[in-house]
Design an enzyme around this catalytic site. Sequence first.
Site, mmCIF file in Angstrom:
data_model
loop_
_atom_site.group_PDB
_atom_site.id
_atom_site.type_symbol
_atom_site.label_atom_id
_atom_site.label_comp_id
_atom_site.label_asym_id
_atom_site.label_seq_id
_atom_site.Cartn_x
_atom_site.Cartn_y
_atom_site.Cartn_z
ATOM 1 N N CYS A 1 3.789 -0.310 53.559
ATOM 2 C CA CYS A 1 4.389 -0.041 54.870
ATOM 3 C C CYS A 1 5.910 -0.117 54.728
ATOM 4 C CB CYS A 1 3.892 -1.068 55.883
ATOM 5 S SG CYS A 1 4.566 -0.774 57.534
ATOM 6 N N ASN B 1 13.635 4.262 19.738
ATOM 7 C CA ASN B 1 14.256 5.237 20.635
ATOM 8 C C ASN B 1 14.919 6.307 19.764
ATOM 9 O OD1 ASN B 1 15.993 6.548 22.594
ATOM 10 N ND2 ASN B 1 15.785 4.715 23.865
ATOM 11 N N PRO B 2 14.701 7.581 20.039
ATOM 12 C CA PRO B 2 15.366 8.608 19.222
ATOM 13 C C PRO B 2 16.883 8.587 19.372
ATOM 14 C CG PRO B 2 14.085 9.614 21.020
ATOM 15 C CD PRO B 2 13.795 8.152 21.040
ATOM 16 N N GLN C 1 9.307 -0.520 33.015
ATOM 17 C CA GLN C 1 10.116 -0.018 34.129
ATOM 18 C C GLN C 1 9.433 1.196 34.732
ATOM 19 O OE1 GLN C 1 14.536 0.055 32.778
ATOM 20 N NE2 GLN C 1 13.320 -0.179 30.948
ATOM 21 N N HIS D 1 9.501 -2.035 38.371
ATOM 22 C CA HIS D 1 9.986 -1.122 39.415
ATOM 23 C C HIS D 1 8.869 -0.618 40.329
ATOM 24 C CE1 HIS D 1 13.697 -0.255 36.669
ATOM 25 N NE2 HIS D 1 13.776 -1.408 37.284
ATOM 26 N N TYR E 1 8.077 12.398 46.004
ATOM 27 C CA TYR E 1 7.125 11.426 45.446
ATOM 28 C C TYR E 1 5.720 12.007 45.320
ATOM 29 C CZ TYR E 1 10.413 7.754 44.741
ATOM 30 O OH TYR E 1 11.461 7.028 44.240
ATOM 31 N N CYS F 1 5.950 -5.924 58.030
ATOM 32 C CA CYS F 1 4.524 -5.662 57.875
ATOM 33 C C CYS F 1 4.171 -5.686 56.391
ATOM 34 C CB CYS F 1 4.226 -4.288 58.477
ATOM 35 S SG CYS F 1 2.516 -3.763 58.285
#
Length: 248
Positions: free
Chosen positions: A127, A218-219, A101, A119, A67, A132
């Site tokens: 947290c 969209n291709p 999204q 999303h 991430y 929490c």
Amino acid sequence: MLTEIKRAAELIENSSYTTVLTGAGISAESGIPTFRGKDGLWNKYRPEELATPHAFRKNPSLVWEWYAWRMKLVFSREPNTAHFALAEMEKLGIVKKIITQNVDDLHERAGSKNVLHLHGKLRDIICSSSLCSYSTQNIDFIDSIPEKLPECPKCGSLLRPGVVWFGESLNPEVLTSAFGEAEKSDLILVVGTSAVVQPAASIPLITKRRGGKIIEINPNETPLSYESDLSIRNSAAILQEILLHLKK
Ligand code: OAD
Ligand code: ZN
């Protein structure tokens, strides 16, 4: 192609409430990889090792490393013409809401104000304890990853990315709001999504069921192509040309 651009502009002009559903494809030309397809992230990495609550419990360093890499990538990239065209359509009063999204912030950085992140967002750090509610947007810790993982100042649990992982439910308020928007819409533009992840993929069908129209950009073909009133097989960048036709 010109006929399709004109047809899209016409459908947009004739609609009174246009919503947009976007996916990773809209950010592809900003240099952010999509998930599926030839160069997709899920071709190189296994989602179950990186994007599930179980993966985070098992190996938080690995998950955070991935991430942190994505956060640095996304925050160093810029919105592209497709993001800007949608922001301009919002300013013109045409686009009422963008349901995305994507966990990047390129819609916001292009100037869009009404964005629902189905999303979650890479900007939010939350947290990991379900008991929490701590959250922050401070990402100063990012350069210490994976040696040192961020901890919650309230309860001491590990902090985690504020995105929805596989096996997790979407934020119910965001989802209800997205469904409500689709219900109100008489047109939905579906841009750059493979339309295979639920419940996002079913949102355009809500608009269609109440008599609204679907334009897909969209291709590649997707399961939604067959449901669409107009399917434009092109890059999201075509939105810029549709916008130019609207202004005329
Ligand atoms: P995908 O990677 O599944 O699909 C990207 C889509 O973008 C494909 O249909 C491509 O054909 C299309 N595409 C590629 N380049 C494009 C371009 N320049 N212009 C327009 N379209 C282009 O991404 P999503 O549909 O967003 O979930 O994936 C849905 C969810 O699956 C993501 O939000 C993520 C992932 O697992 C979570 O992280 C929860
Ligand atoms: Zn906490």
